[in-house]
Design a protein around this motif. Structure first.
Motif, short mmCIF file in Angstrom:
data_model
loop_
_atom_site.label_atom_id
_atom_site.label_comp_id
_atom_site.label_asym_id
_atom_site.label_seq_id
_atom_site.Cartn_x
_atom_site.Cartn_y
_atom_site.Cartn_z
N TYR A 112 -8.99 9.01 14.36
CA TYR A 112 -7.37 9.37 13.83
C TYR A 112 -7.33 10.71 14.26
O TYR A 112 -8.10 11.83 14.09
CB TYR A 112 -7.37 9.02 12.27
CG TYR A 112 -6.19 9.71 11.68
CD1 TYR A 112 -4.94 9.36 12.02
CD2 TYR A 112 -6.13 11.11 11.05
CE1 TYR A 112 -3.47 9.91 11.40
CE2 TYR A 112 -5.15 11.67 10.69
CZ TYR A 112 -3.92 11.08 10.88
OH TYR A 112 -2.69 11.72 10.36
N CYS A 122 1.94 7.43 14.53
CA CYS A 122 2.01 6.50 13.38
C CYS A 122 3.39 6.07 13.10
O CYS A 122 3.23 4.96 12.35
CB CYS A 122 1.27 7.14 12.19
SG CYS A 122 -0.48 7.67 12.43
N VAL A 157 -4.39 0.28 7.00
CA VAL A 157 -5.49 -0.06 7.52
C VAL A 157 -6.74 1.17 7.54
O VAL A 157 -7.67 1.11 8.00
CB VAL A 157 -5.59 -0.78 8.77
CG1 VAL A 157 -4.88 -2.34 8.59
CG2 VAL A 157 -4.81 -0.19 10.03
N ILE A 169 -1.99 10.15 6.01
CA ILE A 169 -1.67 9.88 7.37
C ILE A 169 -0.23 10.72 7.65
O ILE A 169 0.52 10.43 7.15
CB ILE A 169 -1.61 8.29 7.55
CG1 ILE A 169 -2.96 7.60 7.10
CG2 ILE A 169 -1.30 7.91 9.07
CD1 ILE A 169 -3.93 7.96 7.91
N TYR A 211 1.50 -0.64 11.08
CA TYR A 211 0.39 -0.30 9.76
C TYR A 211 0.91 0.87 8.77
O TYR A 211 0.51 0.87 7.77
CB TYR A 211 -0.95 -0.10 10.11
CG TYR A 211 -1.55 -1.27 10.75
CD1 TYR A 211 -1.40 -2.66 10.35
CD2 TYR A 211 -1.96 -1.19 12.27
CE1 TYR A 211 -1.96 -3.83 11.04
CE2 TYR A 211 -2.47 -2.37 12.78
CZ TYR A 211 -2.55 -3.38 12.19
OH TYR A 211 -3.08 -4.66 12.71
#
Ligand code: SF4
Length: 88
Positions: free
Chosen positions: A46, A56, A70, A75, A61
């Motif tokens: 990441y 993202c 996940v 994030i 997800y």
């Protein structure tokens, strides 16, 4: 041992076996399946910035405002990882 005592002993043993089986089943049901655990950010590479135009906020997800289904932890909508999967 007479026949009734044998039957009674058998019934007790059968009951104990069923109870043990039921307890084991309950313990197994409470265990989280492995797929329910999120991946560590480092394990999926990441990063806080997009990669080759992928980010993202465009991934299947991503969960706004700052989560992923996940990958563990905070994030960024502009982040990216190796599990990227473009929204259809
Ligand atoms: S790119 Fe990776 S971290 Fe970002 S939303 Fe998709 S799976 Fe989660």
């Amino acid at each position: 041992m007479d026949e009734q005592a044998k039957l009674s002993r058998r019934s007790v043993l059968r009951g104990a076996a069923l109870l043990a089986g039921g307890t084991l089943a309950a313990a197994v049901i409470q265990v989280k399946p492995a797929y329910a655990q999120k991946a560590a950010q480092a394990a999926v590479k990441y990063q806080e910035s997009p990669s080759n135009g992928q980010k993202c906020s465009d991934c299947t997800y991503f969960q706004a405002p700052s989560s992923c289904g996940v990958v563990d932890g905070k994030i960024s909508p502009n982040g990216w990882c190796a599990l990227y999967n473009k929204k259809s």
